[in-house]
Scaffold this motif. Structure first.
Motif, PDB file in Angstrom:
ATOM      1  N   MET A   1       0.692  -0.601   0.339  1.00 18.19           N
ATOM      2  CA  MET A   1      -0.224   0.055  -0.118  1.00 18.19           C
ATOM      3  C   MET A   1       1.000   1.057  -0.254  1.00 18.19           C
ATOM      4  SD  MET A   1      -3.620   1.056   0.518  1.00 18.19           S
ATOM      5  CE  MET A   1      -3.778   2.031   0.411  1.00 18.19           C
ATOM      6  N   MET A   2       0.436   1.727  -0.890  1.00 14.27           N
ATOM      7  CA  MET A   2       1.446   2.306  -0.934  1.00 14.27           C
ATOM      8  C   MET A   2       0.610   4.369  -0.223  1.00 14.27           C
ATOM      9  SD  MET A   2       2.311   5.321  -4.702  1.00 14.27           S
ATOM     10  CE  MET A   2       1.618   4.077  -5.695  1.00 14.27           C
ATOM     11  N   ASP A   3       1.480   4.844   0.588  1.00 11.33           N
ATOM     12  CA  ASP A   3       1.525   5.977   1.381  1.00 11.33           C
ATOM     13  C   ASP A   3       0.560   7.198   0.604  1.00 11.33           C
ATOM     14  OD1 ASP A   3       3.794   8.730   1.619  1.00 11.33           O
ATOM     15  OD2 ASP A   3       4.710   7.115   0.866  1.00 11.33           O
ATOM     16  N   ARG A   4      -0.098   7.770   1.504  1.00 12.47           N
ATOM     17  CA  ARG A   4      -1.589   8.583   0.999  1.00 12.47           C
ATOM     18  C   ARG A   4      -0.867  10.174   0.125  1.00 12.47           C
ATOM     19  NH1 ARG A   4      -5.692   9.581  -0.263  1.00 12.47           N
ATOM     20  NH2 ARG A   4      -7.205  11.234   0.369  1.00 12.47           N
ATOM     21  N   ALA A   5       0.162  10.548   1.009  1.00 11.60           N
ATOM     22  CA  ALA A   5       0.983  12.174   0.697  1.00 11.60           C
ATOM     23  C   ALA A   5       1.596  11.444  -1.535  1.00 11.60           C
ATOM     24  CB  ALA A   5       2.106  12.873   1.050  1.00 11.60           C
ATOM     25  N   ARG A   6       2.442  10.297  -0.959  1.00 12.72           N
ATOM     26  CA  ARG A   6       2.922  10.035  -2.331  1.00 12.72           C
ATOM     27  C   ARG A   6       1.955   9.612  -3.991  1.00 12.72           C
ATOM     28  NH1 ARG A   6       6.383   5.011  -2.943  1.00 12.72           N
ATOM     29  NH2 ARG A   6       6.441   4.946  -5.237  1.00 12.72           N
ATOM     30  N   LEU A   7       0.593   8.750  -3.369  1.00 11.65           N
ATOM     31  CA  LEU A   7      -0.159   8.834  -4.151  1.00 11.65           C
ATOM     32  C   LEU A   7      -0.473   9.961  -4.364  1.00 11.65           C
ATOM     33  CD1 LEU A   7      -1.970   6.780  -4.910  1.00 11.65           C
ATOM     34  CD2 LEU A   7      -3.700   7.103  -3.455  1.00 11.65           C
ATOM     35  N   VAL A   8      -1.194  10.536  -3.941  1.00 16.96           N
ATOM     36  CA  VAL A   8      -1.607  12.199  -4.198  1.00 16.96           C
ATOM     37  C   VAL A   8      -0.931  13.053  -5.139  1.00 16.96           C
ATOM     38  CG1 VAL A   8      -2.704  14.597  -3.608  1.00 16.96           C
ATOM     39  CG2 VAL A   8      -3.159  12.719  -2.124  1.00 16.96           C
ATOM     40  N   THR A   9       0.469  12.576  -4.530  1.00 14.37           N
ATOM     41  CA  THR A   9       1.453  13.726  -6.006  1.00 14.37           C
ATOM     42  C   THR A   9       1.523  13.173  -7.116  1.00 14.37           C
ATOM     43  OG1 THR A   9       2.759  14.012  -3.515  1.00 14.37           O
ATOM     44  CG2 THR A   9       3.954  14.429  -6.008  1.00 14.37           C
ATOM     45  N   LEU A  10       2.022  11.912  -7.053  1.00 18.46           N
ATOM     46  CA  LEU A  10       1.461  10.833  -8.591  1.00 18.46           C
ATOM     47  C   LEU A  10       0.212  11.344  -8.673  1.00 18.46           C
ATOM     48  CD1 LEU A  10       3.143   7.458  -7.617  1.00 18.46           C
ATOM     49  CD2 LEU A  10       3.794   9.676  -8.848  1.00 18.46           C
ATOM     50  N   GLN A  11      -0.705  11.214  -8.357  1.00 16.73           N
ATOM     51  CA  GLN A  11      -2.085  12.466  -9.546  1.00 16.73           C
ATOM     52  C   GLN A  11      -2.172  13.120  -9.646  1.00 16.73           C
ATOM     53  OE1 GLN A  11      -4.327  11.048  -5.500  1.00 16.73           O
ATOM     54  NE2 GLN A  11      -5.015   8.872  -6.491  1.00 16.73           N
ATOM     55  N   ILE A  12      -1.416  14.403  -8.971  1.00 17.83           N
ATOM     56  CA  ILE A  12      -1.928  15.910  -9.283  1.00 17.83           C
ATOM     57  C   ILE A  12      -0.326  16.035 -10.778  1.00 17.83           C
ATOM     58  CG2 ILE A  12      -0.478  18.269  -8.558  1.00 17.83           C
ATOM     59  CD1 ILE A  12      -1.852  17.679  -5.955  1.00 17.83           C
ATOM     60  N   ILE A  13       0.552  15.049 -10.286  1.00 21.93           N
ATOM     61  CA  ILE A  13       1.802  15.410 -11.600  1.00 21.93           C
ATOM     62  C   ILE A  13       0.901  14.673 -12.586  1.00 21.93           C
ATOM     63  CG2 ILE A  13       3.485  14.067 -13.005  1.00 21.93           C
ATOM     64  CD1 ILE A  13       4.632  14.062 -10.089  1.00 21.93           C
ATOM     65  N   VAL A  14      -0.102  13.400 -12.889  1.00 22.92           N
ATOM     66  CA  VAL A  14      -0.680  13.343 -14.242  1.00 22.92           C
ATOM     67  C   VAL A  14      -1.416  14.601 -14.402  1.00 22.92           C
ATOM     68  CG1 VAL A  14      -2.703  11.414 -15.249  1.00 22.92           C
ATOM     69  CG2 VAL A  14      -1.275  10.731 -13.674  1.00 22.92           C
ATOM     70  N   ALA A  15      -2.042  15.567 -14.122  1.00 22.57           N
ATOM     71  CA  ALA A  15      -3.467  16.022 -14.253  1.00 22.57           C
ATOM     72  C   ALA A  15      -2.131  17.093 -14.635  1.00 22.57           C
ATOM     73  CB  ALA A  15      -3.869  16.792 -12.692  1.00 22.57           C
ATOM     74  N   ILE A  16      -1.322  17.169 -14.274  1.00 23.88           N
ATOM     75  CA  ILE A  16      -0.298  18.411 -14.548  1.00 23.88           C
ATOM     76  C   ILE A  16      -0.157  17.975 -15.861  1.00 23.88           C
ATOM     77  CG2 ILE A  16       2.385  19.766 -14.545  1.00 23.88           C
ATOM     78  CD1 ILE A  16       1.892  19.802 -11.232  1.00 23.88           C
ATOM     79  N   VAL A  17       0.718  16.845 -16.261  1.00 27.52           N
ATOM     80  CA  VAL A  17       1.099  16.839 -17.742  1.00 27.52           C
ATOM     81  C   VAL A  17      -0.340  16.686 -18.634  1.00 27.52           C
ATOM     82  CG1 VAL A  17       2.405  14.644 -18.749  1.00 27.52           C
ATOM     83  CG2 VAL A  17       2.985  15.071 -16.765  1.00 27.52           C
ATOM     84  N   ALA A  18      -1.043  16.704 -18.001  1.00 28.91           N
ATOM     85  CA  ALA A  18      -2.717  15.937 -19.391  1.00 28.91           C
ATOM     86  C   ALA A  18      -2.599  17.588 -19.497  1.00 28.91           C
ATOM     87  CB  ALA A  18      -3.155  15.222 -18.757  1.00 28.91           C
ATOM     88  N   ILE A  19      -2.870  18.358 -18.645  1.00 25.40           N
ATOM     89  CA  ILE A  19      -3.027  19.825 -18.820  1.00 25.40           C
ATOM     90  C   ILE A  19      -2.012  20.319 -19.543  1.00 25.40           C
ATOM     91  CG2 ILE A  19      -3.035  22.073 -18.262  1.00 25.40           C
ATOM     92  CD1 ILE A  19      -4.736  20.658 -15.486  1.00 25.40           C
ATOM     93  N   ALA A  20      -0.439  20.535 -19.784  1.00 25.17           N
ATOM     94  CA  ALA A  20       0.636  20.833 -19.909  1.00 25.17           C
ATOM     95  C   ALA A  20       0.459  20.342 -21.553  1.00 25.17           C
ATOM     96  CB  ALA A  20       1.629  20.404 -19.220  1.00 25.17           C
ATOM     97  N   LEU A  21       0.276  18.911 -21.478  1.00 25.20           N
ATOM     98  CA  LEU A  21       0.393  18.322 -23.101  1.00 25.20           C
ATOM     99  C   LEU A  21      -1.205  19.033 -23.910  1.00 25.20           C
ATOM    100  CD1 LEU A  21       0.605  14.615 -22.619  1.00 25.20           C
ATOM    101  CD2 LEU A  21       1.483  16.443 -24.662  1.00 25.20           C
ATOM    102  N   TRP A  22      -2.042  19.654 -23.481  1.00 22.99           N
ATOM    103  CA  TRP A  22      -3.514  19.982 -23.877  1.00 22.99           C
ATOM    104  C   TRP A  22      -2.626  21.503 -24.267  1.00 22.99           C
ATOM    105  CZ3 TRP A  22      -8.381  21.870 -20.666  1.00 22.99           C
ATOM    106  CH2 TRP A  22      -9.061  22.910 -21.132  1.00 22.99           C
TER     107      TRP A  22
END
Lengths: 263, 280
Positions: A1-22
């Motif tokens: 189980m991944m700890d929560r802070a790391r998970l949220v960080t990764l989730q935010i990175i996905v959003a940033i990458v998607a928006i940057a690509l867009w």
């Protein structure tokens, strides 16, 4: 189980990458023009600007409120109907058998074809959207409650009888809690469908609500408006889903976590 | 002597038959229209205050016999009487401890124990007080607020025992109640059961496939043959002194002698049962 802070960080990175690509694809020219024409795909900046404008001028609140009211009403009416009919069918096998093909027929019908009829019957206001949401919520709750009453463990039932329960007490202490637990376990689905009913209803003909907002933007080729409407809708659904999770945790304390069913 | 003498309890007298099977048989209807003779006409009498273990190989219909005593369904032929009254419908004098999970998962331990009083119309505060007392008796006084899934298998069985006994049934029917538990927990549960039973000596019909458990607990061991057409093939009195401690009684030479004697009979039936169920 991944700890929560790391998970949220990764989730935010996905959003940033998607928006940057867009952003890159719609603004940075490759050769003469960007790969994605902003006319069809808008840009993150325009969409953000639009969302901020909606909230700062306050025009969005009325639409959010309308959609919320429609969703809540559709959920409540559909759930009450589903619980009552589900319970009734489960306890009266003859009724269930007689209506079985009609229930299947009604459930198989794509609900969207009902929208014009509901608009004719109930007008362009809230009622026709609620009706559409109800037809979606009702069947989910109905099938779950029906199942919940039918699938009470035979051992638990025999135990209840041996403990001296009358038919009425069986209802209260066994069938009812079992049916409700099944209904609660489908809470995410049914609340989600209540929102779908409301928004689709608005989209097909209305004067207010998030669906209306998106339709209006689309009608004027205002792509930024369409995307802004979609993002607001997504956030709206996330908030509702979170609230449902809170309610669910409270109501299903007696359930082992693994028994969670999501459709 | 295995049985307490001269005990008087309620309306019933020691020695009167609590459960009587008179030529009771069981046949199940099969999907293809035929019928499966599970248990041949069987007669068995369990006296008031008597602890009887019914032992047989898997699938011999001993649980079905128990369900008939509970009135969950009627025998295919013959009759069952409870305290000399023919049984029709549910057996209101009996408490039933099931093999499978039978607690209400949506009720707390305390509510599960109190429910039997609740449905009798006992005021809730009083029902909860008595349920708390029972929880303490089964060693779970501090667990009243837990839901069944938060408890271990052994703890759930304790709750089940309290749930049944709080109603003070005259007859206790038990269907391999400790079957799913590990060996140590079974022993602890056996001792708890004997301890609770010794205070008022209800008639007990205890179904199990474990011969050791049967001898250690009961006054009488009834052996059933393998199905189909299962029947009673042996009836032994257990003369071991009470009160007993399950782990100590198993060291008693008399226990071993009886075990060997009964096992001789049971062995062939167990092998038959295995053959019929395809070795599984």
């Amino acid at each position: 189980m991944m700890d929560r802070a790391r998970l949220v960080t990764l989730q935010i990175i996905v959003a940033i990458v998607a928006i940057a690509l867009w952003h890159l694809l719609t603004t940075v020219p490759v050769g003469e023009k960007p790969l994605l024409p902003p006319f069809f795909f808008s840009t993150p900046y325009d969409v953000a600007e639009r969302i901020i404008k909606w909230f700062s001028t306050g025009t969005i609140w009325r639409h959010l409120w309308i959609t919320l009211v429609e969703s809540v009403l559709a959920f409540v009416v559909g759930s009450v109907g589903g619980v009552l009919v589900g319970f009734w069918f489960a306890r009266q096998p003859l009724i269930a058998a007689v209506f079985d093909p009609y229930v299947k027929m009604a459930n198989a019908l794509p609900r969207i074809v009902l929208a014009p009829i509901f608009t004719l019957w109930f007008g362009l206001g809230i009622a026709s959207k609620v009706a559409l949401g109800v037809t979606l919520v009702f069947f989910i709750v109905f099938f779950n409650v029906y199942q919940g009453v039918k699938e009470v463990s035979p051992t638990v039932l025999a135990n209840a009888r041996m403990l001296g329960m009358s038919e009425q007490q069986l209802m209260r202490h066994v069938y009812w809690p079992s049916a409700l637990s099944w209904m609660f376990s489908s809470l995410h689905t049914s609340v989600g469908f209540a929102v779908v009913g409301a928004v689709v209803g608005e989209y097909l003909g209305s004067a207010a609500g998030l669906g209306y907002l998106i339709l209006q933007a689309e009608g004027t080729f205002d792509i930024a408006g369409v995307f802004a409407g979609m993002f607001v809708l997504a956030a709206f659904v996330l908030v509702i889903d979170y609230l449902v999770t809170l309610v669910e945790r409270r109501l299903l304390v007696w359930r082992p976590v693994t028994a969670e069913t999501r459709t | 002597m295995a049985q307490g003498e001269g005990m008087t309890k309620g309306r019933t007298r020691m020695g009167a038959a609590a459960i009587t099977f008179s030529n009771a048989s069981i046949a199940f209807r099969l999907a293809d229209g035929g019928s499966y003779p599970a248990v041949d006409p069987t007669s068995l009498s369990i006296a008031d205050g008597e602890f009887v273990a019914v032992v047989g190989p898997t699938g011999c219909g001993k649980s079905t016999l128990l369900n008939i005593a509970a009135g969950l369904f009627p025998p295919s032929s013959g009759a069952v009487s409870i305290y000399e009254t023919p049984l029709a419908g549910l057996n209101r004098l009996a408490g039933y401890l099931f093999q499978a999970e039978a607690l209400f998962p949506w009720k707390t331990a305390l509510e599960n124990v109190a429910i039997g009083l609740d449905v009798m119309g006992v005021p809730q505060a009083q029902a909860h007080d008595r349920a708390q007392a029972w929880l303490t008796r089964v060693g779970l006084g501090a667990f009243g607020g837990r839901y069944p899934h938060m408890l271990s298998g052994g703890q759930r069985k304790r709750i089940g025992l309290a749930q049944v006994l709080i109603r003070d049934p005259k007859i206790l029917l038990m269907d391999e109640p400790f079957g799913p538990l590990d060996a140590q927990t079974r022993q602890i549960m056996g001792n708890l059961l004997l301890d609770l039973w010794s205070t008022d000596r209800k008639a007990v019909m205890f179904v199990t496939h474990d011969l050791e458990e049967a001898i250690a607990l009961s006054d009488r061991v009834v052996i059933m043959s393998a199905g189909p057409s299962a029947r009673i093939i042996g009836d032994w009195r257990v003369g071991l002194a009470r009160p007993r401690d399950i782990s100590e009684v198993k060291l008693d030479p008399a226990f071993h002698a009886l075990h060997r004697e009964i096992w001789q009979t049971l062995k062939t039936e167990v092998l038959k049962g295995y053959e019929q169920s395809g070795g599984g």
